[in-house]
Each structure stands twice: as structure tokens, then as C-alpha cells.
Design a protein around this motif. Structure first.
Motif, PDB file in Angstrom:
ATOM      1  N   ALA A 137       0.865  -1.176   0.000  1.00 22.12           N
ATOM      2  CA  ALA A 137       0.000   0.000   0.000  1.00 22.12           C
ATOM      3  C   ALA A 137       0.898   1.221   0.000  1.00 22.12           C
ATOM      4  CB  ALA A 137      -0.914   0.006   1.225  1.00 22.12           C
TER       5      ALA A 137
ATOM      6  N   PRO B 150      -8.344   5.635   3.156  1.00 23.68           N
ATOM      7  CA  PRO B 150      -8.863   4.342   2.684  1.00 23.68           C
ATOM      8  C   PRO B 150      -7.846   3.210   2.802  1.00 23.68           C
ATOM      9  CG  PRO B 150      -9.271   6.056   1.038  1.00 23.68           C
ATOM     10  CD  PRO B 150      -8.504   6.691   2.147  1.00 23.68           C
ATOM     11  N   GLU B 151      -6.580   3.459   2.492  1.00 28.01           N
ATOM     12  CA  GLU B 151      -5.598   2.357   2.568  1.00 28.01           C
ATOM     13  C   GLU B 151      -5.444   1.875   4.002  1.00 28.01           C
ATOM     14  OE1 GLU B 151      -5.350   5.578   0.806  1.00 28.01           O
ATOM     15  OE2 GLU B 151      -3.276   5.624   1.525  1.00 28.01           O
TER      16      GLU B 151
ATOM     17  N   THR C 226      -7.813   1.937   6.250  1.00 26.90           N
ATOM     18  CA  THR C 226      -9.000   1.107   6.449  1.00 26.90           C
ATOM     19  C   THR C 226      -8.807  -0.262   5.821  1.00 26.90           C
ATOM     20  OG1 THR C 226     -10.350   3.091   6.382  1.00 26.90           O
ATOM     21  CG2 THR C 226     -11.493   0.990   6.092  1.00 26.90           C
ATOM     22  N   GLY C 227      -8.277  -0.269   4.599  1.00 22.15           N
ATOM     23  CA  GLY C 227      -8.097  -1.532   3.884  1.00 22.15           C
ATOM     24  C   GLY C 227      -7.201  -2.485   4.647  1.00 22.15           C
ATOM     25  N   VAL C 228      -6.062  -1.985   5.092  1.00 21.63           N
ATOM     26  CA  VAL C 228      -5.125  -2.840   5.825  1.00 21.63           C
ATOM     27  C   VAL C 228      -5.776  -3.346   7.115  1.00 21.63           C
ATOM     28  CG1 VAL C 228      -2.940  -2.879   7.084  1.00 21.63           C
ATOM     29  CG2 VAL C 228      -3.076  -1.767   4.841  1.00 21.63           C
TER      30      VAL C 228
ATOM     31  N   GLU D 232      -8.929  -3.746   7.801  1.00 22.43           N
ATOM     32  CA  GLU D 232      -9.977  -4.743   7.515  1.00 22.43           C
ATOM     33  C   GLU D 232      -9.341  -6.090   7.200  1.00 22.43           C
ATOM     34  OE1 GLU D 232     -13.322  -4.668   7.583  1.00 22.43           O
ATOM     35  OE2 GLU D 232     -13.639  -2.537   8.008  1.00 22.43           O
TER      36      GLU D 232
ATOM     37  N   ILE E 183     -12.993 -10.714   3.715  1.00 21.79           N
ATOM     38  CA  ILE E 183     -13.067  -9.344   3.208  1.00 21.79           C
ATOM     39  C   ILE E 183     -13.213  -9.369   1.689  1.00 21.79           C
ATOM     40  CG2 ILE E 183     -11.772  -7.170   3.005  1.00 21.79           C
ATOM     41  CD1 ILE E 183     -12.559  -7.807   5.829  1.00 21.79           C
TER      42      ILE E 183
ATOM     43  N   VAL F  56      -7.832  -4.389  -1.923  1.00 23.57           N
ATOM     44  CA  VAL F  56      -8.824  -4.079  -0.890  1.00 23.57           C
ATOM     45  C   VAL F  56      -8.637  -2.611  -0.519  1.00 23.57           C
ATOM     46  CG1 VAL F  56      -9.585  -4.538   1.461  1.00 23.57           C
ATOM     47  CG2 VAL F  56      -8.834  -6.436   0.017  1.00 23.57           C
ATOM     48  N   SER F  57      -9.507  -1.779  -1.027  1.00 23.35           N
ATOM     49  CA  SER F  57      -9.465  -0.372  -0.651  1.00 23.35           C
ATOM     50  C   SER F  57      -8.095   0.256  -0.916  1.00 23.35           C
ATOM     51  CB  SER F  57      -9.806  -0.278   0.848  1.00 23.35           C
ATOM     52  OG  SER F  57     -10.167   1.021   1.193  1.00 23.35           O
TER      53      SER F  57
ATOM     54  N   VAL G 177      -5.324  -1.300  -1.199  1.00 21.71           N
ATOM     55  CA  VAL G 177      -4.270  -2.108  -0.609  1.00 21.71           C
ATOM     56  C   VAL G 177      -4.220  -3.413  -1.389  1.00 21.71           C
ATOM     57  CG1 VAL G 177      -3.706  -3.424   1.473  1.00 21.71           C
ATOM     58  CG2 VAL G 177      -4.596  -1.090   1.652  1.00 21.71           C
ATOM     59  N   ARG G 178      -3.008  -3.853  -1.740  1.00 24.90           N
ATOM     60  CA  ARG G 178      -2.907  -5.031  -2.598  1.00 24.90           C
ATOM     61  C   ARG G 178      -2.180  -6.182  -1.897  1.00 24.90           C
ATOM     62  NH1 ARG G 178      -2.383  -0.572  -4.611  1.00 24.90           N
ATOM     63  NH2 ARG G 178      -0.161  -0.521  -4.083  1.00 24.90           N
TER      64      ARG G 178
END
Ligand code: SF4
Ligand code: SF4
Ligand SMILES: [Mg+2]
Ligand SMILES: [Mg+2]
Ligand SMILES: [Mg+2]
Ligand SMILES: [Mg+2]
Ligand SMILES: [Mg+2]
Ligand SMILES: [Mg+2]
Ligand SMILES: [Mg+2]
Ligand SMILES: [Mg+2]
Ligand SMILES: [Mg+2]
Ligand SMILES: [Mg+2]
Lengths: 357, 90, 375, 357, 375, 90
Positions: A211, A272-273, A275-277, A279, B5, B24-25, B27-28
Motif C-alpha cells: 500500500a 482508505p488504505e 482502512t483496507g489494511v 480490515e 473481506i 482491498v481499498s 491495498v494489494r
């Protein structure tokens, strides 16, 4: 028959007791910044060193030195990896101590630096770290005036540990304190949360997650000065949200001030990143460390003004009100979820996250 | 534990390892697609990710159907809420 | 986040809550069990109960795979981890689960090499890069997770990685639900079914519940609207006198599950004749062990395991909590002797455990919290 | 043809050049307190942090804080073993920082403590260390007012590292400085040398040597206060003789003050067991660390008085004049041997002795 | 300290110095070589030269066993130390000796497990307590030290410790003295003989020096009075026109040496056909290797050693210094490029090396120091 | 390297290991006595210690003989020095 309320009240009474450390050995949980850390500090350090300057557990101690008032603080930095997107252990060690001075209402002036180097550590890496420290000190307007270097055998450290201490002067009659929050105050955060902790987790490479998150490490003394210049007495409490994140800071405020802190999940800025991590890993960004984010408790009447001041400083461009202070139940942090529900936000119980500072 | 997710497939499935990049949002991560060999996956598809594995392909139509149904429930309330939304000037 | 944010919409929730209230028969009380710990976590994390009328109570079931691991298995795992050439790997959830004497975190502090991984494939990678060490993956989880372990073992076999093995603690959801249904002290009105387990096993295995026990069963997603929707659906079945398996989570769960995943499990693992569940005791055919053919990857065969059996602490009422007979706060040690810092029962360890979720997120009475958070 | 004198003069010129660090990696020599340590500090830390407060490399920095003058210092403690005859890392960490403040002419008041703990470290040992720190602080009359604790993975430390920083006020118009020694001054040491270093070497058990040597760790602020109360301007330089021992301190004096320091070997107090260990191992007690011994450069006229003052304080009961300051050749330490000969006493070239502080 | 303090008495030294001056023939200059580095160290450490008249010059010989190790041998040892299962052990003196590229200290910083020991028996103890590692003792030293290595090997064999071996670099004093005596550019008036070597080999092996070269040879102790006394004895021989082997150090050195020690060396080691000495080149029969019978303890046989040969750096004049042809300060790089921090030659490494001793202890001209230290 | 230090034998030689306790200025270490098996060692004897081994037994009479000889050298100077010593009142 015992009612739910009776049970819950009994629990709260127990929680207020002086903690004891039951473990026989140090575990990673004792360094997490959560409950285990707090217990260790209370039961071992406070107990042995007992003195009125240490007792309030502010981010630094306010001292009378001759006729001057000064703030004195220290932090040890053991972050791994040493270099990460957005910074390195060097600027972290300077900013961390600058920020602890700033949030105590002091103008940071002088830093010390103690290095523990592992045999075999590349001198090129040391040069980089030292250059970062010099640049960060310059940016924060402080001087590194004294230091010490020790070398330990290979395998007895992780390259380089840095412990900084800092001294700043208190120019204004501030009343900042972790125990000064009052019902009706607003809670403000100076920008998006959790970026430092996420950047570190990803930089270790073990999770295989990619990310573009950068550490938020930054000096906050300029921002704090702006805030206190305009709102010297309306600002009740300042903290940098480091280990344990915003949730931990607010738990400390709630406990020390004997108030409820209510957070509004929707207004907490999170990129957002991040949040992504979170989640993906099943963690809560409220507990993830920042190294350049201010949590401010401000008289509710002046909250908007405080946000405006913050937003006009580069370090606070995305400042937001994220909650307020209530009266009852004392010592708790509550969250209005984005979904519209409510819950408690408790101290973290030793989540063994990687070393982040 | 059963944390799953939704993520978007953004890369090609690598033959040997069954791995593909999932987003994911923003993030890869490389995710194992081996359990979805029966599905005909292509970039832009969404999958449910659990401990590094994709467990199922997410159906956009089913998701829409549920959302539509949810919006249908208690229509009266929804109307009220829409009105509220329009008046929101923030 | 797509497929996430839209299922967290507060406006829709309010509408749905109204629908739920409308479906409740005046004077009747409803008790639904969410089987899965993921649901328990969601319920508390988002404060879903704030949307439910007094009449509806959610009971937290046995679906936290961390919570049901008996203490003896933890001790066995620590025994393996203490072998000097072993690297023990597991999910972060396992680190603080108490065995008879200590936890992974304690054992690590005492010198055992225990590492957290995000995926069993990461454990395999550790084995690949540490050929002189024996790498053991402490496998936990329901059918959701078992296929990942199975595929990892298949890959290890394919690549000929000989220093990798699995300490298999995968458990099966159906026998657990059956045990609860057969428990005499239980009264439920329906189940919120485990969404992610169902991506693997599909919805058919639940049909006996409707058929034999007449209970409504709705397989549900993990976003808060999914939960509310499922409650709405359960109430709908009850109102209509139905008891069926319904799939609220069709966007993710195929009715027939995942064939490839089931085959992977079938290849690598075998159903054990019986397995001990913390709080519930021994349940027949309720867990997976490694198949004979993959003995080379079976830590239970490779290591000399004490096979410790430790009775649950006397004070512990996890069994009752897991069956939904007691609410967490009704356990005598809840919040005093048993806290997330010093868990006595495992329901207090994982954030998916009923006691931990209640302690961390819901410890205050809902009215008081609602009062306090009113702006 | 080049003469010996020309060669020697050329060498002295070269020695006065700014040092460079040629090594690629940190070795144990960089932590020895000798030349390699000094080079690292000069070439990397001084270079990057350049500021007038750090530059003199005193044991602490003297700061203006508002209208007050304060001294600020830090040291990292990595001693192994943590517990040794005569002390432990706890009192060492307190005394070391107290002493650095004292030798800068400050009254030590406040200490910070940063702990780096290794996962698995026995909490009982931590309690012992903390209790030692509390007792040492009490004895020295200082308070530990702020701190920090980090936990690192097993194998990334050696049980416990402690970094203390200290702040003291300067009450008197002292002119103490490492560069203030003048020809005609006397050199005094407050007691027998080398006991700390020897106690540590033996405590590791690897040498198989047994002796009743105790570490000399002790606070020196009382002794210093007595000295400065009576001889405020006649005392030129004070140092605690830690890493690198008395020889290193005197080399620093000679270099910074541009003087010769002449030592009289026979008058240097060394206990027989320390001599015995040094003879067995082939090391020179002049380079062995003390942690509670003061080196004082005092106006020659008042040297006897200074010794009397020291001897009437328990920490200086065995104080002795061990040499004097001359003019030429500048920057060198010379020794009149007990045998009646003479030689140079140079900076230590990185002897990889065990970690002693 | 008994047998030490009385030999450091300054009053006696003054008397002896007067006696030395009295024995010098007016106008004649005397050049004596102390063979042993221990003597060099003593001379500088105590400032013995201050007692000697201008007419007497001490020349520092090749007797620092650290200084004569060729760079290639250091590289070979580092090569062994870098094997992942090896613990290399040696005396502290070796840590900073430069090989072709790095030192033990550097190699240690880069990850090699290199440990200082006080005694070879300590190395054996490390082997005993680390059965899964191969422990190598880097053996250096003259005949003084070789018996200790030999006895340690015998003990290892007795105890059956299989993970212990010796990288043997023991050198012999007689061939070195002979090489110097045969060097064309040298003029000496006598030798201060190596006291501690002689405890092992006795005094007889030096007889050829008196017999074949007519040089006086006095075996001397290591306290400063011993040195002055030896100078006095050498001057006495010269005054009387004698050239004999005399034993100043009879309190410690038996004329016949130590039989047991010589036998231990003879059992475990064999004289090598030739060996390279730093600065002096190859010298026949000048060093010891491990005997065939103890091949199991011979690191040269156990490890695949590159057998590196590295020419001495061009600038290095150690050879001339070791032979006493040049004084340390006459070497072109002395004190500038070559210092104890950055040694080019090995004479600059050990405190027994002539250059290091001169740099550390005697760098200033004696007059200036004497002037400065006058009270 | 050839560092050798006189020490006093203060313990019995342990049969199997050849080790005995030696005292150097109040400092004790176990030293290997194997190389002195020919000598008849007893507590109170002095030996020369090198890298953990005793290399030779120190002869007190030889030491005394040397000291006597040294005191004899330059008798004139010694007399002078003795006179000096007597006048020393420190
Ligand atoms: S409070 Fe603790 S012991 Fe009681 S049911 Fe919950 S987890 Fe089990
Ligand atoms: S100065 Fe250096 S190179 Fe020259 S002889 Fe001495 S050690 Fe060798
Ligand atoms: Mg701090
Ligand atoms: Mg901080
Ligand atoms: Mg802070
Ligand atoms: Mg220091
Ligand atoms: Mg978790
Ligand atoms: Mg300091
Ligand atoms: Mg210090
Ligand atoms: Mg100091
Ligand atoms: Mg801190
Ligand atoms: Mg040495």
C-alpha cells in the motif's frame, strides 16, 4: 439475584483498583502501549519511584528550575524496520520527544540522544539516521546538545536503538493536563489516524501487503504553539496519539479526568488504505499508532476555532472534531458507530503488534 | 477468525502458484485463487478473501438484489429518510 | 469499500429496524443464536443491538474456533513449540489463549520460537526459508479455514517440503450446532447461520435443523445490515410459521458451497471419531485430523505429544455461555477474575468470544450508553 | 634526512586533524570509550548535529532555560551482567547520570529513565533494578520524574537496557570545563581506580577468576558540592572516570586544554586485587572504568586543601594527588612510572573489553 | 606482588644504572636486541630506556608472535570463522590483527562467532558446552604457549571431544634468531634472551649463538630490574671479551627447560618444513603444525582452507623493524598511515609490537618527556 | 603474548584435571599444573602462570641470589641510597 447493573458496577470498581503485575516475565504485550504497559508502569515504576512529578503520567514532567518552568521527557525508540516509508528511527526519535514536550505546553529546545548500536551495524545506516535526526531537529527548531553511544555484541540488539530525552521551557501559564478535560469539551484530532502504525507493519514485508501508506511522523510543536497562542486556557489536554493510538489517549483522558469521552466514528479521519489494511488484518484503526497526530481536548465553545487554527497549519490540514466529553459514566470511552449504534472503546489488551516506535 | 473481506481482482492468476493480486481499498496482496478454479475469474471480479485465500466469487447481482430488498423494507421510513437527505446541505 | 460500506448504511438500518419491530408479535420474546464468532464481533463492534427491540435477544453461540480449543491442546502445541528446532506458527488470535499453564505469548517470552502468520501459506514460506528448522502450523478454524490449510499441505507435498507440518485443530460446525440443539436447557427461536463457513459447505447441511428441529435458519453475511436483515428474515419465518434454511448472504454463499474446497479437505484430512470442545465436552465426528496419506505432515504423528487433558477450571461457565444458556455477565467470574487481561475461559480471549466482545464493547448497560452518547 | 623529531612532529599534526570514520561497520571498539568511540562521535554525531552546546563534549550541556542555567546529560547503560558485586544496572544508571551532572557543576535534580526490555525478561529482575534505581535516586537526592518502556523481541536485547537523562541546576558561577586546565594545576583522583571494570569482567564468569572486588558505583554529587563550596573557582575540571578510565579522562583534558598532564604512577591508588587481575590479563588499570571516582584538576596551590575536603567525604576517603599539569608538549599525557622511568599514556585503541556500563 | 614488586624497585634501578654506565667503554656504542615482545612491552611500559646511557640502544626483535603471523594465515582463520557452525576462539591479542581484507573484529561484526579466551582450556570448555558447533582454537605463540595448546589437545582426545580443533600457528624462536643472525644488514652486540620461552626449551638451544656467532646471550626476566640486570651482564661479557649464554632469570628458568612440556609438544605437534613469517619471509623448520596422529584436531585438515598468500603491503617495513635494522619511526608510514587504529604492519597491532610500543608509550623524544615530567 | 605472572599455590592439585587454585595478589584462578608434574608442588609454592597453565616453579633462593647480587652492584650508590632512606620520615 444479582442484576446486570450490579455486576457491571462491581467490575468498574475493580478496574479502578491499583493494578498488580501477575506475570513472571516480560511479554510483548508489556510494550504494546495498552493495559499491560499501563499495569507495568503503575505497579512497578510508579510504585518504586513515587514522586509527585511522575505520578500524573503526563507525556513529560513539569519542573521548577530556578525561576523557570521546564518540561522534561524521554522516549526509547526501537522501531523495526529502522527505515520505512515516510521516515526512519532518526526523525521518529526527534519528533517523538519534541511532540511530548509540545503537548505538555512547552517550547521544545534541547534534546539528548542515547544510541545503542549492535556490533556489525552499517556505519552508512548510522549516518543516514543521524542525518535524519539533524534534519528533524532543524525543522522542529531544537538542538541535540548531549548524547551517548554504546555498542553491544551482535545479537544483543536490532541494529540501532535510540533514546531521546528533551527539555523545553514553559512560556505561558498553561493548565494543560490529562486530567483537565471537562464535560462539554470537544475532542479534536489533527489529521487522519493510524498511518504510522500501518506503514511500519507493511514495511516489515512479512504480511505481503502493499500500500502507499507513509508514516505520519512530524513535529507538532508549531501546531501546538499556534493553538495555545490563540486559545491558551481553552485547550484542556493535548496528546500525541502514539503507541495504542487515539483510543488509548482518550481512555487515559477519560480515566484521569473522570469523564466520559464520546467519539463519533464517522468523523474520525482515516485514509482508505489504512482502512483496507485494518480490515484485512482484523484490527481497529483507533488503536493504531500515529507519530504526528495531535489529540486535543478543547472547550466546546472554541472547538470550531481550534479546528480552524489547526487547519491553517500544514501539520493539521485535515483536523476534525471527532467527539466530545460527557459526565457519566466516568472513566469510559464510548463510540457512536458509523452504523448508528454505540459501544465501549476500551484500553487495548496487549495485542502483539510489531514494534512501531 | 472467520474474517472474510471483499477484494477486487486486479491481476492475472499466475499459473503455477494460483496466486493473483487482489485490491482491498487501495491495498494489494497476492491471494491464492486455487479454490475458485471452477469460476471464470477475470480482472474486475470481486472475491471474498480469508487468510490469503479467495473462498468465493462475489455476485454483484445478488448483492444488488439484497440492497433493493432492504430499500424496499419499511418503504415509509425510506421516503422519510430520502426527504431528510435532500435537506442535508453539509 | 464496495460490498462493505453499503451494508453499513445507518439510514437503511433505521428503516430495517422499524421493519423488525413491526414483525415482532406484541408480548412475544425472541431468542436467536448467532453461531459464528464473526457475527458476535460484528454485533458488538457496530452496536447492532441498539437497533433491536427489547423483544429480540441475540445469543452468542460456539462459533469462535479459538474459544473452543481445549486447554490440553494448547499445552500440546506449546510442548511442540518448545522443541529447540521448531518454529511454531499460528494466527495472532492464538497468542493469548490460555493452556493449562501458559499461553503462546508466555512460551515465546520463555524462548520458544512462535511466529504469527496471516496465512498458512506464510507458514509454508517460513519452512521453505528455514530448511534446518521444523515448522509447525497450529491450524485452527472451522470449515472456512480448513481448505486453506489443506491446500497448503497439498502444496508442501507437491514441492517436497519435508520440514513442514500441521497441528490440526480444525473443527466442524454441524456437530456443534447439533450438540446445542440437543442440549436440554436451551430454548431458541432460530439461528443466524455462519456465512463464511457456508461459502465452503453451502446451505444444504443445515436442512436437518429445519426438518428435524423445526428451527428457522438464515445464513447471514457479516456486515451490520446483513445481521439486521437476517433477524428480519427469521422473524418473517416465525410470523409465517415456517422453519426453513434461507440464504441472506447469497452474494457470497453458493447454495452448494465450494466443491474444490471440500475435495481439498477430503483429500488431506479425515473426520476424527470425537474431539473435545472447550465447555461442551467431547462431541463425535466434530473435528478434522490429518489423513493417513499425509502423515508426513501431521505434527501429531511427528512429535511425541503428551496429549494433555485438563479439566476446565471450576469457576469457568464458558459451556453455558457457548450454549447461550448464560449471558456472559451471568458467569460468576466475569469481569472480576476473568477479564481479557487474565482470561479464565477462552470466551474471554478472542475478540470473537462472547465474553470478550461483551466486556470490551458492551460492558455498560445499553440504556446508559445510549444516554451518554446522545449529542 | 628526516630526524626523529621531524617525524614525531608530523605525527602530532596529523593527530590533531578532524578524524574520519573509515570502517564500514560498527565494531565493539566503537563502544570502548577510546579512540574509535571518539572518532565516531567527532566524525558522525558532532558533524551532523553541529551546535555550540554539543561541541565542547563536556559530560553534559549547559543550557540557558529562561533565566536559569541548567545542565542536561544522558547515558545509555548496557552493562552485562545486569547484577554484579557492588551494584546493578539500576544504580549504575542513576549514579552515572547524577555524576555527569555533578561534574558539570550542576546540582542534580531530575532524571528520566528509558527502558528497553527483552521479551522474556524476568519481572522479578526488573523489580530489583527499579528498586536499586529508586534507592540510588534517594541517596543522590534526585527524582525520577519521567520515563518510557519498550519491549523488543527475544534475542533483540540482553535482558534490560536503561537510558537515563538528567537535569540539574547550576547555582554557582562555576567555570568548570574540560578545557580549563592550566599549567601548575594538580590532578586528583577521589579513590582507588578500576574497581568497577574489574568487578564486571569477573562477574561475567568467563575468565574463571575469583576476587572480592566490588564495583565502585556511587553518586559523586555530595563530594563535588563540598569541593565547589570551598574552592568554587580553584577547581578547573571535574570528570567521573568511566569508560576508558582515568587515562582517557586525562587525555581529554590534555587535548581540550592544550596542556601536558603528568601522572605519577606510584601515587595512583589501586587496590591489590585490581592489580592482580590486570597483571593476569595483561591490561592497564589506568584504562579500566570506575563508576564512582572523580578526577579533579585543581589549582596547584589548593590541591592539598582539595584532597582534605575529599577525604572528609565518604566517597573520597582515599583521595590522592596523582599528577600535575604542565605546558609542553600540549595534548599529551605522560607518566612517571613507579620504576622511575617515563612514558606516554595515550588514548586507548579499541580494546574489546566486555560491556561495563 | 611477590617476585614482581622487588624487581621494580627504583632505588636499585638507580644503582644498577650507575653500574651499567660504569661498564660502558667510553666512545663505544652498544646495540642489544631483546628478542621477545614481552621485553619490548616492559621496556616501554616502565620507561626503562630512561635508565640507559646514550651509548646503549635496545633493538626490538621478532619475538611478538602476533606480529609475525602473515596476513594470509589471518585470512585463512577468518575463512574458518565464517563457516556458520564454527566458533572461533583466540586470545584477545588476535582481535585486531589485519589480514588481507579484514580483522577478527571486523569478521565478528559481520556475523562470525569469534570469542576471546584467556586459556586454550577455555576454548575446550566452549566445545564441551556447544556440542552442535565446531570450536576452533586459533593457536598462536612461541614455545611458551605451545605446550598449553598441546595439553589441551591431549585432554580433548582423552575426553573424546570431537568438535574441537586447533588452527596451529605456533612458531619457534631459534630459527627466527638464526635468520636474524644470518641477515647481512645487521650489527648487534648481544641478545636479551626470551625468559618465558626458555622456561620450556631451557638455555641450551642458545649455545650455538655464543659458539658460532660469538654473541653474548642473557636469558632475562620480565620485570624492569631484570632487563637492566641483563644489560649489565651483557656489558660484563663484552668487557671481559666473553660470548656466552647466561641465565639472569634462574628463579624461573631451569637450564634444561621443562621436559613434560617439550614431550607434550612432541606428541601433538610436528615441526613444519617451512613457515612464512611476516616481514621475514619463509624460514625453514620455524613453526609447529599438528602431528598426523592428531589430524582429527587439526583445523588445517578439517576445513577446506584457501591457503591464502598475501604479499606484505609495499609501504610496510616491518621486516626491517623486526630485524632491528630500522627503528619504528624510520618506517615511512609510521604514525601517519600506520597507527594502532589503522595498522598497516602487524608490529603496530599488539602492544608487544615494536611500532605499537613505541607509538603508544614512547612517541616523544626521551629528552622532551624527561623535561616535561620533571616535577 | 608471553605474559607470565607469579602466583602462589593455595589449593591442592585435583587429580583428574591437574587443576589447582593459584593466588595472584588476592585474586584466585584454577590453573593447570600438568606441566609441573615433575616438581613436588605444595601449597605455599610459587609458580609462573601463562594462559591458564603453570610453566615453572619459582625458586625463592635464586630470586634472593639475584636480589642480593643487584644490591651488591654499585655498592657505593646503594650506601648513598640507604642513607637517603633513613632520612625519609614520610
Ligand atoms: S467470564 Fe470467563 S470463565 Fe466465565 S464464561 Fe466468560 S470466558 Fe468463561
Ligand atoms: S610503522 Fe607499520 S608498516 Fe611500518 S614497520 Fe611499523 S608496523 Fe610495519
Ligand atoms: Mg515520553
Ligand atoms: Mg512519546
Ligand atoms: Mg506522547
Ligand atoms: Mg556517556
Ligand atoms: Mg484480533
Ligand atoms: Mg552523559
Ligand atoms: Mg557518563
Ligand atoms: Mg562522565
Ligand atoms: Mg513514552
Ligand atoms: Mg593486550
Amino acid at each position: 439475584m444479582t442484576t446486570e447493573k450490579q455486576v457491571l458496577d462491581r467490575i468498574e470498581r475493580i478496574r479502578r483498583r491499583r493494578p498488580v503485575v501477575r506475570e513472571e516475565r516480560i511479554t510483548l504485550a508489556h510494550g504494546s502501549g495498552g493495559k499491560a504497559t499501563r499495569n507495568l508502569i503503575d505497579a512497578i515504576f510508579l510504585e518504586a519511584f513515587r514522586n509527585p512529578l511522575l505520578a500524573p503520567l503526563e507525556d513529560g514532567a513539569t519542573l521548577a528550575l530556578g525561576s523557570s518552568r521546564a518540561v522534561f521527557t524521554t522516549d526509547a525508540f526501537v522501531v523495526s524496520p529502522l527505515f520505512f516509508p515516510g521516515g526512519d528511527i532518526g526523525d521518529l526519535a526527534v519528533n517523538g520527544t519534541v511532540n511530548d514536550l509540545a503537548v505538555c505546553g512547552a517550547r521544545p529546545l534541547y534534546l539528548s540522544a542515547g544510541f545503542i548500536l549492535e556490533e556489525g551495524f552499517p556505519i552508512g545506516d548510522l549516518r543516514r539516521i543521524v542525518a535524519s535526526m539533524a534534519a528533524a531537529a532543524e525543522m522542529a527548531g531544537v538542538s541535540i546538545v548531549t548524547g551517548d553511544t554504546k555498542v553491544v555484541q551482535r545479537g544483543k540488539a536490532d541494529g540501532c536503538y535510540v533514546t531521546t530525552a528533551g527539555v523545553g521551557v514553559v512560556d505561558r501559564p498553561a493548565t494543560l493536563s490529562i486530567s483537565a478535560a471537562q464535560p462539554g469539551d470537544a475532542v479534536i484530532v489533527s489529521g487522519p489516524i493510524g498511518e504510522h502504525g500501518v506503514a511500519i507493519m507493511l514495511a516489515r514485508g512479512e504480511l505481503g501487503i502493499e500500500a502507499d501508506t507513509l508514516s505520519d511522523t512530524a513535529p507538532l510543536n508549531g501546531l501546538v504553539a499556534d493553538l495555545l497562542d490563540t486559545l491558551p486556557t481553552q485547550v484542556r489536554t493535548l496528546r500525541d496519539a502514539t503507541r495504542g493510538g487515539v483510543a488509548t489517549v482518550l481512555n487515559e483522558v477519560a480515566t484521569a479526568s473522570g469523564v466520559t469521552v464520546v467519539m463519533d466514528e464517522e468523523s474520525v479521519p482515516v485514509r482508505p488504505e489504512v482502512t483496507g489494511v485494518c480490515e484485512l488484518l482484523g484490527i481497529d484503526p483507533l488503536y493504531v499508532a500515529c507519530e504526528g497526530r495531535l489529540v486535543a481536548v478543547v472547550d466546546g465553545e472554541h472547538a470550531e476555532r481550534a479546528v480552524d487554527i489547526m487547519r491553517s497549519h500544514p501539520a493539521g490540514a485535515e483536523a476534525a472534531i471527532i467527539g466530545w466529553v460527557g459526565e457519566d459514566p466516568p472513566g469510559l470511552v464510548l463510540l457512536r458507530t458509523a452504523f448508528g449504534g454505540t459501544r465501549i472503546v476500551d484500553m487495548l489488551v496487549g495485542d502483539p503488534l510489531p514494534r512501531i516506535c | 477468525m472467520c474474517l472474510g473481506i471483499p477484494g477486487e481482482l486486479v491481476g492475472i492468476v499466475e499459473e503455477h502458484t494460483d496466486l493473483a493480486m487482489v485490491d482491498v481499498s487501495g491495498v494489494r496482496r497476492r491471494i491464492n485463487m486455487g479454490l475458485l478454479a471452477d469460476d471464470d475469474l477475470k480482472p474486475g471480479d470481486w472475491v471474498l478473501v480469508h487468510v490469503g485465500f479467495a473462498l468465493s466469487k462475489i455476485s454483484e447481482s445478488e448483492a444488488k438484489a439484497v440492497m433493493d430488498m432492504l430499500h424496499g423494507i419499511g418503504q415509509a421510513y425510506t421516503d422519510e429518510i430520502d426527504a431528510l437527505k435532500e435537506s442535508d446541505i453539509s | 469499500m464496495r460490498f462493505v460500506d453499503e451494508f453499513r448504511d445507518a439510514d437503511t438500518a433505521r428503516a430495517l429496524a422499524a421493519g423488525i419491530s413491526a414483525r415482532c408479535e406484541p408480548g412475544r420474546r425472541y431468542k436467536f443464536m448467532e453461531v459464528c464468532g464473526g457475527h458476535t464481533h460484528t454485533i458488538y463492534k457496530h452496536g447492532i443491538e441498539d437497533y433491536l427491540p427489547e423483544a429480540v435477544t441475540l445469543v452468542h453461540g460456539p462459533g469462535c474456533p479459538v474459544c473452543v480449543i481445549p486447554m490440553g491442546r494448547v499445552d500440546d502445541a506449546i510442548h511442540i513449540a518448545r522443541q529447540p528446532d521448531v518454529i511454531m506458527t499460528s494466527f495472532g488470535d492464538m497468542m493469548r489463549v490460555p493452556g493449562g499453564e501458559s499461553t503462546f505469548l508466555d512460551a515465546k517470552a520463555e524462548g520458544a520460537d512462535i511466529r504469527m502468520v496471516y496465512s498458512p501459506l506464510d507458514a509454508l514460506k517460513i519452512a521453505r526459508t528455514n530448511p534446518d528448522r521444523r515448522v509447525v502450523f497450529m491450524a485452527i478454524g472451522f470449515e472456512t479455514t480448513a481448505p486453506s490449510t489443506a491446500v497448503t499441505v497439498l502444496r508442501a507435498a507437491e514441492e517436497g517440503i519435508e520440514n513442514f507440518s500441521v497441528f490440526c485443530n480444525h473443527v466442524l460446525i454441524i456437530p456443534a450446532i447439533k450438540a446445542i440443539l440437543d442440549s436440554p436447557d436451551l430454548r431458541l427461536d432460530g439461528f443466524i447461520g455462519p456465512g463464511h463457513v457456508s461459502t465452503i459447505i453451502g446451505c444444504r447441511p443445515y436442512e436437518f435443523i429445519a426438518r428435524d428441529y423445526g428451527q428457522p435458519f438464515v445464513v447471514a453475511g457479516f456486515e451490520p445490515l446483513d445481521i439486521l436483515h437476517s433477524v428480519h428474515m427469521l422473524l418473517g419465518q416465525l410470523a409465517e410459521g415456517r422453519g426453513e434454511v434461507e440464504n441472506q448472504y447469497a452474494r457470497v454463499v453458493p447454495w452448494d458451497g465450494n466443491r474444490i474446497a471440500m475435495e481439498a479437505i477430503g483429500t488431506v484430512m479425515r473426520v476424527r471419531p470425537h474431539f473435545e470442545w472447550r465447555g461442551l465436552g467431547f462431541i463425535s465426528h466434530s473435528a478434522l485430523g490429518m489423513a493417513e496419506e499425509y502423515a508426513a505432515f501431521d505434527a501429531e504423528r511427528i512429535f511425541d505429544i503428551p496429549g494433555t487433558r485438563i479439566a476446565d477450571p471450576k469457576a469457568c461457565q464458558c459451556g453455558e455461555v457457548l450454549k447461550g444458556v448464560l449471558k456472559p455477565w451471568e458467569c460468576k467470574v466475569f469481569g472480576t477474575a476473568c477479564t481479557p487481561e487474565t482470561p479464565i475461559g477462552t470466551c474471554m480471549v478472542s475478540s470473537e468470544g462472547a465474553c470478550a466482545a461483551y466486556y470490551n464493547f458492551g460492558r455498560f448497560s445499553r440504556e446508559r450508553v445510549r444516554e451518554a452518547t446522545r449529542a
